[in-house]
Design a protein around this motif. Sequence first.
Motif, mmCIF file in Angstrom:
data_model
loop_
_atom_site.group_PDB
_atom_site.id
_atom_site.type_symbol
_atom_site.label_atom_id
_atom_site.label_comp_id
_atom_site.label_asym_id
_atom_site.label_seq_id
_atom_site.Cartn_x
_atom_site.Cartn_y
_atom_site.Cartn_z
ATOM 1 N N ILE A 75 -2.261 -1.560 -7.482
ATOM 2 C CA ILE A 75 -2.034 -0.542 -8.503
ATOM 3 C C ILE A 75 -1.696 -1.189 -9.846
ATOM 4 O O ILE A 75 -2.210 -0.789 -10.891
ATOM 5 C CB ILE A 75 -0.920 0.415 -8.056
ATOM 6 C CG1 ILE A 75 -1.351 1.118 -6.782
ATOM 7 C CG2 ILE A 75 -0.581 1.422 -9.141
ATOM 8 C CD1 ILE A 75 -0.246 1.757 -6.034
ATOM 9 N N PHE A 128 -4.024 2.133 -1.515
ATOM 10 C CA PHE A 128 -4.478 1.103 -2.458
ATOM 11 C C PHE A 128 -3.296 0.223 -2.848
ATOM 12 O O PHE A 128 -2.256 0.703 -3.281
ATOM 13 C CB PHE A 128 -5.093 1.761 -3.697
ATOM 14 C CG PHE A 128 -5.719 0.803 -4.653
ATOM 15 C CD1 PHE A 128 -6.829 0.072 -4.284
ATOM 16 C CD2 PHE A 128 -5.206 0.641 -5.919
ATOM 17 C CE1 PHE A 128 -7.418 -0.809 -5.169
ATOM 18 C CE2 PHE A 128 -5.790 -0.237 -6.816
ATOM 19 C CZ PHE A 128 -6.897 -0.967 -6.432
ATOM 20 N N GLN A 129 -3.456 -1.087 -2.696
ATOM 21 C CA GLN A 129 -2.357 -2.021 -2.908
ATOM 22 C C GLN A 129 -2.286 -2.557 -4.335
ATOM 23 O O GLN A 129 -1.214 -2.898 -4.818
ATOM 24 C CB GLN A 129 -2.494 -3.193 -1.941
ATOM 25 C CG GLN A 129 -1.383 -4.201 -2.033
ATOM 26 C CD GLN A 129 -1.520 -5.307 -1.005
ATOM 27 O OE1 GLN A 129 -2.423 -5.283 -0.183
ATOM 28 N NE2 GLN A 129 -0.635 -6.261 -1.063
ATOM 29 N N PRO A 171 0.831 -1.206 0.000
ATOM 30 C CA PRO A 171 0.000 0.000 0.000
ATOM 31 C C PRO A 171 0.869 1.262 0.000
ATOM 32 O O PRO A 171 1.832 1.358 0.745
ATOM 33 C CB PRO A 171 -0.783 -0.100 1.305
ATOM 34 C CG PRO A 171 -0.587 -1.473 1.811
ATOM 35 C CD PRO A 171 0.628 -2.027 1.171
#
Length: 84
Positions: free
Chosen positions: A63, A60-61, A53
């Motif tokens: 991506i 948000f992990q 993250p």
Amino acid sequence: MMRFFADLLLLVAATLLPWWLVLPCAAVFFFIFEHYVEFLLLALFMDLIYGAPLAHFFGFQFILSLGSAVLFLALTFIKKRMRI
């Protein structure tokens, strides 16, 4: 059988190479094979292994998975226009 070897090659590449080398190879396989959804699964696999993250993405992990989904849609549009 060729698709299996391509998937195996990408899986090995995803564990050994950086993402900026793996995704262009997956994009090439997208044009070679019909309905190559392994492209998205590979990005999810790489996010699950290497993703972290980030603060500037609001924690948000996934991506790479999101970017790959956008690239998948763009490549689908391009592939239909090229009539391959």
